[in-house]
Design a protein around this motif. Structure first.
Motif, short mmCIF file in Angstrom:
data_model
loop_
_atom_site.label_atom_id
_atom_site.label_comp_id
_atom_site.label_asym_id
_atom_site.label_seq_id
_atom_site.Cartn_x
_atom_site.Cartn_y
_atom_site.Cartn_z
N ASN A 179 8.23 6.42 -12.03
CA ASN A 179 9.68 6.30 -12.16
C ASN A 179 10.45 6.96 -11.01
N ALA A 180 9.74 7.38 -9.97
CA ALA A 180 10.39 8.04 -8.83
C ALA A 180 11.35 7.08 -8.14
N LYS A 181 12.40 7.62 -7.57
CA LYS A 181 13.38 6.83 -6.84
C LYS A 181 13.32 7.16 -5.35
N GLY A 194 0.82 -1.22 0.00
CA GLY A 194 0.00 0.00 0.00
C GLY A 194 0.85 1.25 0.00
N SER A 195 1.92 1.24 0.77
CA SER A 195 2.84 2.38 0.83
C SER A 195 3.54 2.58 -0.51
N GLU A 220 1.98 9.42 -5.75
CA GLU A 220 2.34 10.78 -5.37
C GLU A 220 3.61 11.29 -6.06
N PHE A 221 4.56 10.40 -6.33
CA PHE A 221 5.85 10.84 -6.86
C PHE A 221 6.13 10.38 -8.28
#
Length: 172
Positions: free
Chosen positions: A70-72, A58-59, A66-67
């Motif tokens: 492709n967010a790291k 879920g997280s 939200e990010f």
């Protein structure tokens, strides 16, 4: 009427110079402040963030929403992921949670992903650590004076990590 509080003597720990409890000192140091006042909200630098197969998926979904897909993560070496709740079940939906963790750890190149590969032979799984709350201490991820964050629930975290909390301060 509030009870009288005696004035606390100044601390001499690092840059923290006022009388504070150990928890206040840890929070002050982690937030790069010289003082922490009870009730104050602060942003802190955490030493480790841990999650498992119940709350991790879920997280991860919220992280990607939200990010961006492709967010790291901010630091792949400060994240510990341990599948320990659903790892031994044959339930397909529960196994999906473990697969989400595996995919995320591969995408993000998470250094401390303690997976199990052979469910029939524990000796064939040197990376698997068992119960996540115990494994953090056993693997040296719980260091005194650091702050760790255990992703239990995004909106409201509940701490059931007695072993972990006994060794270090934990944000819940």
């Amino acid at each position: 009427m509030a009870p009288q509080q005696s004035e606390r003597k100044p601390s001499t720990t690092d840059s923290v110079k006022t009388g504070m409890t150990m928890t206040e000192k840890i929070l002050a140091r982690a937030s790069e402040k010289t003082q922490f006042i009870p009730g104050e909200n602060v942003w802190v630098n955490i030493g480790v963030l841990m999650t498992h197969d119940v709350c991790g998926p879920g997280s991860i979904g919220i992280f990607k929403k939200e990010f961006g897909e492709n967010a790291k993560v901010w630091d792949r070496e400060k994240i510990v992921i341990i599948p320990d709740h659903y790892i031994f079940t044959s339930d397909e939906r529960a196994n999906r949670n473990v697969d989400i963790l595996r995919d995320f750890c591969m995408e993000q190149n998470i250094k401390y992903f303690y997976d199990i590969k052979d469910l029939g032979n524990f000796k064939a799984n040197p990376d698997y650590k068992g119960v996540c709350h115990i494994a953090l201490a056993q693997e040296g991820r719980s260091r005194p004076g650091e702050i760790s964050s255990f992703i239990k629930y995004i909106a409201k975290s509940i701490n059931n990590s007695c072993h972990f909390c006994a060794l270090k301060f934990q944000c819940c």
